[in-house]
Design a protein around this motif. Structure first.
Motif, mmCIF file in Angstrom:
data_model
loop_
_atom_site.group_PDB
_atom_site.id
_atom_site.type_symbol
_atom_site.label_atom_id
_atom_site.label_comp_id
_atom_site.label_asym_id
_atom_site.label_seq_id
_atom_site.Cartn_x
_atom_site.Cartn_y
_atom_site.Cartn_z
ATOM 1 N N GLU A 1 -10.724 11.257 3.672
ATOM 2 C CA GLU A 1 -8.833 12.074 3.269
ATOM 3 C C GLU A 1 -7.948 10.284 2.624
ATOM 4 O OE1 GLU A 1 -7.614 16.027 2.669
ATOM 5 O OE2 GLU A 1 -6.843 14.827 4.848
ATOM 6 N N VAL A 2 -7.026 10.086 1.788
ATOM 7 C CA VAL A 2 -6.442 9.208 1.422
ATOM 8 C C VAL A 2 -5.354 9.624 1.040
ATOM 9 C CG1 VAL A 2 -5.328 7.263 0.058
ATOM 10 C CG2 VAL A 2 -8.040 8.055 0.117
ATOM 11 N N ARG A 3 -3.965 10.087 2.118
ATOM 12 C CA ARG A 3 -2.744 10.706 1.982
ATOM 13 C C ARG A 3 -1.905 9.040 1.309
ATOM 14 N NH1 ARG A 3 -2.955 15.189 4.508
ATOM 15 N NH2 ARG A 3 -1.283 15.625 2.666
ATOM 16 N N SER A 4 -0.608 10.356 0.873
ATOM 17 C CA SER A 4 0.360 9.148 0.878
ATOM 18 C C SER A 4 1.159 8.987 1.903
ATOM 19 C CB SER A 4 1.444 10.264 -0.055
ATOM 20 O OG SER A 4 2.650 10.222 0.424
ATOM 21 N N ARG B 1 -1.430 9.332 -5.934
ATOM 22 C CA ARG B 1 -3.213 8.787 -4.992
ATOM 23 C C ARG B 1 -4.066 9.222 -3.709
ATOM 24 N NH1 ARG B 1 1.396 4.888 -5.580
ATOM 25 N NH2 ARG B 1 1.468 3.598 -7.266
ATOM 26 N N GLU B 2 -3.179 10.818 -3.680
ATOM 27 C CA GLU B 2 -4.040 11.295 -2.676
ATOM 28 C C GLU B 2 -5.179 11.794 -2.816
ATOM 29 O OE1 GLU B 2 -1.439 12.646 0.430
ATOM 30 O OE2 GLU B 2 -1.822 14.475 -0.790
ATOM 31 N N VAL B 3 -6.176 11.435 -1.362
ATOM 32 C CA VAL B 3 -7.320 12.312 -2.184
ATOM 33 C C VAL B 3 -7.515 13.630 -0.482
ATOM 34 C CG1 VAL B 3 -10.305 11.783 -1.500
ATOM 35 C CG2 VAL B 3 -8.691 9.695 -2.772
ATOM 36 N N ARG B 4 -8.148 14.426 -0.973
ATOM 37 C CA ARG B 4 -8.209 15.235 -0.184
ATOM 38 C C ARG B 4 -9.704 16.267 -0.241
ATOM 39 N NH1 ARG B 4 -3.259 17.308 1.345
ATOM 40 N NH2 ARG B 4 -4.591 17.557 3.089
ATOM 41 N N SER B 5 -9.404 16.446 1.305
ATOM 42 C CA SER B 5 -10.386 17.313 1.324
ATOM 43 C C SER B 5 -10.847 18.239 0.697
ATOM 44 C CB SER B 5 -11.007 17.798 2.945
ATOM 45 O OG SER B 5 -11.473 18.059 3.541
ATOM 46 N N SER B 6 -12.005 18.636 0.401
ATOM 47 C CA SER B 6 -12.637 20.217 -0.403
ATOM 48 C C SER B 6 -12.066 21.153 0.482
ATOM 49 C CB SER B 6 -13.800 20.031 -0.591
ATOM 50 O OG SER B 6 -14.463 19.983 0.553
ATOM 51 N N LEU B 7 -11.543 21.504 1.815
ATOM 52 C CA LEU B 7 -11.070 22.240 2.260
ATOM 53 C C LEU B 7 -9.364 22.709 2.235
ATOM 54 C CD1 LEU B 7 -12.653 21.276 6.074
ATOM 55 C CD2 LEU B 7 -13.335 23.266 4.533
ATOM 56 N N ALA C 1 1.108 -1.481 0.067
ATOM 57 C CA ALA C 1 0.110 -0.097 0.082
ATOM 58 C C ALA C 1 0.886 0.754 -0.256
ATOM 59 C CB ALA C 1 -0.879 0.077 1.293
ATOM 60 N N TRP C 2 0.372 2.231 -0.661
ATOM 61 C CA TRP C 2 1.523 3.244 -0.549
ATOM 62 C C TRP C 2 0.716 4.773 0.123
ATOM 63 C CZ3 TRP C 2 6.273 1.826 -2.484
ATOM 64 C CH2 TRP C 2 6.760 0.612 -3.717
ATOM 65 N N THR C 3 -0.491 4.439 0.186
ATOM 66 C CA THR C 3 -1.084 5.383 0.963
ATOM 67 C C THR C 3 -1.904 4.598 2.881
ATOM 68 O OG1 THR C 3 -2.899 4.679 0.074
ATOM 69 C CG2 THR C 3 -2.233 6.545 -1.381
ATOM 70 N N PHE C 4 -2.301 6.375 3.092
ATOM 71 C CA PHE C 4 -2.849 5.478 4.228
ATOM 72 C C PHE C 4 -4.670 6.001 3.879
ATOM 73 C CE2 PHE C 4 0.765 6.894 6.116
ATOM 74 C CZ PHE C 4 0.711 5.223 7.148
ATOM 75 N N GLY C 5 -5.668 4.483 4.131
ATOM 76 C CA GLY C 5 -6.739 4.706 3.065
ATOM 77 C C GLY C 5 -6.593 4.742 1.999
ATOM 78 N N GLY C 6 -7.552 4.750 1.509
ATOM 79 C CA GLY C 6 -8.188 4.070 -0.281
ATOM 80 C C GLY C 6 -7.567 2.697 -0.556
ATOM 81 N N VAL C 7 -7.393 1.670 0.330
ATOM 82 C CA VAL C 7 -6.610 0.781 -0.260
ATOM 83 C C VAL C 7 -7.875 -0.752 0.219
ATOM 84 C CG1 VAL C 7 -4.706 0.982 -1.806
ATOM 85 C CG2 VAL C 7 -4.754 0.757 0.685
#
Lengths: 332, 332, 332, 332
Positions: free
Chosen positions: B161-164, C160-166, B14-20
């Motif tokens: 969120e999904v963070r690197s 691969r990130e997903v970020r809050s709209s904030l 996994a390359w992220t926290f969240g999203g997988v």
């Protein structure tokens, strides 16, 4: 060995680094025995003494000094070895001060919120146990070991400046690091003839960061050896203990305090070990200890330390610390 | 005790926290035995492997996980007890990476200067001595004791969120603190059902601050106990060792990382000791230890620690650390 | 010219950049007519609606989108030309939110002080005059000219990130700059196939810095032209108006947001004028306008602007802005 | 009206705020006609003059003054109205200076990278056109309109300090804001008897942020009216033009400079409009203009401005600016 004793009368306190004439002249190699008043100028003596009523701003952090060191010239290195730092009273004080401290808005980190309440804590010293007692509002008492240190150790600044004794910067000053305890040698770059150093702001103990802005503030009896190294003045204050070499950087934001201490340490390691700066950067990355000093003063201070045990044998400033350590033994 | 073993194939990183999706489901109380690849995804293996040629950005800090913890709900507290963290290879690597690190301009602290040179250091492990060897360009070799730790320990973030895996924040992540060593318990607030935690980024040793941006990066064999505490999710990651309680804050500028860790610790102390927050602020001011974690990542991380020996007896999270310490003994 | 109209139902709002499937596909050259809900998701409608009661965190800054742009590939440049941005309601709202905003402690700039009070202001729109009315607690009313803009304009993030709209960052997002008004073209680097852009967070007007954290927040009817430039994706969002070229940097501390915008502008000027970067640095030093965008969001945003009138004739992105300006005329 | 003319000889330059005796005494209401040397002390006169060879650090930013204002006491407000600021030479200079400036590592934002190259640009003034000419290394020439201003305007600091003329802070000093142009009134809080103000560091023009650290630096002939308001000393420098009221905050990190200017403006708006601080915070959020001043000096400076046209009629300092504007007419 010359021995100079000095206990300032209140009208002799210095409130700045630079800008005041020396109270005494000392020759390199002298032993200096001084008394320092606490950061509150002795005005906070009971839990009923609150800062906004009792303090006379900006008269805080009274300095004992400055001392003119014979022969010190800009570019030189002043070495101050703390032989002993001993509580001069049986109590010490700490307070919260409106809009001052690390966990409140301040005049710079300006917010619109109400200030935190003022409160004063008095810590009683048990000399036999070597403890000071924290007492909470609900009566809980916690005895904490003393670890006496000086918050301020500094020389006159460069560039014709005069700085409040609340300020830490390249000239030392109000660094507020617990590393400034008995047994260490502090190296400061000299900026003006005579160096004009002073000390003050004794803490019977202090946590790293000094969150609320005031440590366990108390008067001190302090003995130090004064030496002079021609040239080699460091860009930032350095400290050497038996076990570690350290640099203290002071700036805002806090990462810049850390960066300054790290870049100075990279250069120091490169010199001591005879390696290039990129190798020193790599080595430091793996061996540094980085305790914070203060996150409440006009500049924040961060320490970079390296344990001597991790390095091949090194002789910082040609072994000055070991020499002073030996000299100190003869004084006790 | 359930025992779960997992060694990811490269396509399972996994390359992220969240999203997988989770790689496995574990029940609270389980023992987890995992292998983690190094931060470079194993692509830096000799001094000739330079980051810009060898790395495949953004594929760094591969995570082992995420693991779904049965019953974990938002607001709960995940407790991860590190039973052992052991080097899985006989070498590890560190590098300078252009425009990355604490003592260089970066994409954010953007400057117009040329980047520092790229260089790779390979550290050879001597298992008998428990050392890794730093080797400078001029041939100087310094043997450094290993102190294995994980740079990344994290759960899935809140707010969708999904963070690197390069990011440290409230969810843990790439905190890069040397405190994350065997014997400690890490407490993380749960944000999503199942918590979805992962670990990675093993360091055979690391200095505080991780100045150049990469520690002694190596693959690890790690054993951990997984527990769940209903509710009580902390705002920031907490760590407990036999001797200390700690909070890790992550933010920029660095003072904000420190502030976050301090305010969380003030609340924790107030709760543990039954004192008000102003008293806890005062106490923390005098007892805190504040070692930096990283000053190179997307958020900087600062640790606030308090030695248990300075406090009356306290039972954080109802004694979870002691309980896990006992459980761990049975596994070895 | 393809015309795409889209008004999301509440269940179609996006709350993140990245991580959600497109609501529609558009071809480069299309005209897009959208409605955007206000930052409060329409939940603050009277002065009695206070954030802690009325908002459903983290459901703020609902996005209209994302839109998949046919043919957009990582490395490309998305050009969004705002033909018109018009208030969709006759009122708008602003609030103070506990521990959010620029002049209060927050979760990061963590302090121990009490939060500021919550308060809601409703601004009534006078379409004839083109004003919104600020009304103070004591009854004072001040009519302010509207200057409609979008706080959020962004594409899916990289890595691969997903970020809050904030969040504002390299992908655009919640930059909250008043420069994002009708008549400008916004250039964003594409990170994922289709770009996946969205807009939202309409402000009937906003001061620079957005001190309290919320502008005059209102629903909007917005028309924009969508174009695609192959390659040339900028590192940071750029904006072009008839009179100025701009770059928006987002980071903490605020100087890093500024540095990022400045270094990007140095490169842009060097390219447009055919001068070296040191000359561009010098020129920028003398001609830059640097209005702040926000000092309240998860990253702060700073704008660097250069007036075209100060430069020799330049054609940014081969004249894309002029072309879109012409195209826009045909749509009205 | 008293008229005082003063052109310092080089040995009369002041290099600090505070710490030097006044060069003259002026009565409130006086007209002061002065000449100021450029920031380089006149040592950079051709493109061959490079800072490390030509400057004599720390002798930069020579001040004309200080002037003792009769009757000024701590707590008072000094009002300086700039009647005219006119280039005193037909050329001006700008440079890059190693490890100084906004887009390079510095002694504080310390990095290990090589410095940027030194380069000097000479700007020729065309008085008829009112332009200075930027000339790039490749021969490109761009004529820029002049917009003369003073980088430094300051009084002696509080708390016994003496600060280098490179420093901006509460006492004004090296704020480097383009807003300090002819036609404005600058209000400064008085800290010492006589105020002891000085000016210098003329810029024929400057962009916001002053990225490379030096503007179009030139000698000036400046005429100003000096007035004194008893009491009401502001915490931070304020500026009033015909169209705007402004506050300049100076601190690091940059957000703190902004916060300081904003909190001061909140208080000013609340006072001028008779509204509470929370309403003033809200109003400021919607009307502020926030151009940066400098992001290169020892403190960074940020400006908060409010257009008078957006407010009901207000009379700052009882109409002092209008009064001085009228007085100025009589002098020309």
């Amino acid at each position: 060995m010359d021995v100079v004793e000095f206990r300032p009368a209140p009208e002799q306190y210095a409130w700045t680094f630079g800008g005041v004439p020396p109270v005494a002249r000392v020759t390199p190699g002298s032993l200096l025995k001084v008394w320092t008043e606490d950061a509150f100028a002795g005005r906070i003596r009971s839990t009923g003494d609150l800062p906004t009523r009792s303090l006379q701003m900006p008269d805080v952090n009274p300095q004992t000094g400055p001392f003119h060191v014979e022969g010190a010239e800009p570019g030189d290195t002043l070495a101050l070895h703390f032989v002993s730092i001993e509580p001069a009273r049986d109590w010490a004080a700490s307070t919260t001060i409106p809009f001052f401290g690390g966990l409140t808005g301040t005049d710079r980190t300006a917010t619109l919120q109400e200030p935190l309440p003022e409160r004063t804590w008095i810590y009683h010293l048990d000399r036999a146990k070597g403890t000071v007692a924290f007492e909470a509002s609900n009566g809980l008492v916690i005895e904490l070991p003393i670890d006496p240190m000086h918050g301020t150790v500094g020389v006159a600044p460069p560039a014709r400046e005069v700085r409040s004794s609340l300020v830490p910067d390249t000239f030392g000053g109000n660094m507020d690091t617990p590393e400034m305890r008995a047994g260490v040698t502090c190296y400061l770059g000299v900026n003006v003839p005579g160096a004009l150093f002073s000390i003050g702001d004794g803490h019977y103990r202090q946590g790293e960061g000094e969150a609320c802005g005031t440590a366990v503030e108390g008067a001190m009896n302090t003995t130090l050896l004064v030496e002079l190294i021609k040239g080699r003045g460091p860009a930032w204050p350095r400290i050497e203990s038996d076990d570690e070499i350290m640099v203290v950087g002071s700036a805002r934001p806090l990462e810049d305090a850390w960066r300054a201490s790290q870049v100075e340490m990279v250069g120091w390691l490169a010199e001591l070990l005879g390696i290039d700066r990129l190798d020193a950067y790599q080595l430091l990355t793996q061996v540094a200890r980085c305790p914070l000093a203060n996150v409440c003063d006009t500049n924040y201070s961060a320490v970079t330390k390296v344990a001597k045990a991790l390095l091949p044998p090194v002789r910082a400033f040609d072994g000055m610390h070991s020499y002073l350590r030996e000299q100190a033994k003869g004084t006790m």
